[in-house]
Design a protein around this motif. Structure first.
Motif: not given
Length: 247
Positions: A145, A150, A194, A198, A201
């Protein structure tokens, strides 16, 4: 086809329905690098570090948001045309101190010694300087990632947020300052979104990695007897049927 881990058994179950016979069981032996428990354990460790970094960011955003909101509360009264000069000077002094506090706050928030709000985690820096989080069994691109893209955190200071020339000397400049503050708050809000995305996720990835590790251990300790496995699965099916009938 869903992969589940139940009481130490790892298997694939196809089309299980209550009251139906279970006709297919496939035990899985995980021997490749993709499912090596040590590699998966390291990936989970990396995810925890990523989650820790996001927690630092959330604290930083919360403090900066609070500072900006306080300044906005002081700028709003300046829109009144009857505000006395002494009142304006008092508000300007408070605002100046708060802007310094904002800069200090942005400076002190770090993770493992790495500054987070100085632009180094921005998507605009050179690709060679990007930070990556490995969340899989190996470091292939699919398992990484890019934190810069991100999170995409620009440099956060009073000047970069447009507050360097903040003034409440007149209702007009006060209105302009209020608009700049609203824009700064919107920037912080987007950054929070954001980091929140993340974080969610990473939580999902960690859940799947944990299941993969459990499946690995379960497969290695699974009974060799197909009959035992079939009996176990039939008991599971009966349990599902019983619970459905009770609802």
């Amino acid at each position: 086809m869903n992969q589940k881990t139940i009481s130490g058994l790892a298997f694939k179950i196809e089309n299980i329905k209550p009251s139906l016979k279970i006709s297919k069981v496939e035990f899985q032996k995980f021997t490749n690098q993709e499912t090596d428990p040590k590699n998966l354990g390291q990936a989970i460790h990396n995810i925890l570090l990523g989650t820790e970094l996001i927690s630092v960011l959330e604290n930083a955003y919360g403090e900066i948001e609070g500072i900006l909101s306080q300044i906005r509360n002081w700028v709003s009264p300046s829109l009144a045309s009857n505000l006395e000069d002494s009142q304006k000077h008092a508000l300007e002094a408070k605002i100046s101190l708060k802007l310094k506090e904002l800069d200090q706050t942005a400076e002190i928030f770090k993770h493992k010694g790495q500054k987070l709000l100085d632009g180094s985690v921005s998507a605009s820096v050179g690709a060679d300087s990007h930070f990556y989080l490995v969340v899989g069994a190996n470091g292939s691109p699919d398992n990484r990632i890019n934190l810069n893209t991100s999170l995409n955190i620009p440099p956060i200071t009073s000047k970069t947020l447009g507050l360097g020339a903040l003034s409440i000397s007149s209702p007009q400049t006060g209105l302009k300052g209020l608009m700049v503050l609203e824009n700064a708050l919107a920037i912080i809000s987007r950054l929070k979104q954001r980091s929140g995305a993340l974080k969610a996720h990473l939580r999902e990835i960690k859940k799947h990695l944990t299941i993969a590790i459990e499946n690995h251990h379960a497969a290695n300790s699974a009974p060799n007897s197909y009959g035992q496995a079939k009996d176990f699965l039939q008991a599971t099916s009966d349990f599902i049927k019983k619970n459905k009938e009770e609802y």
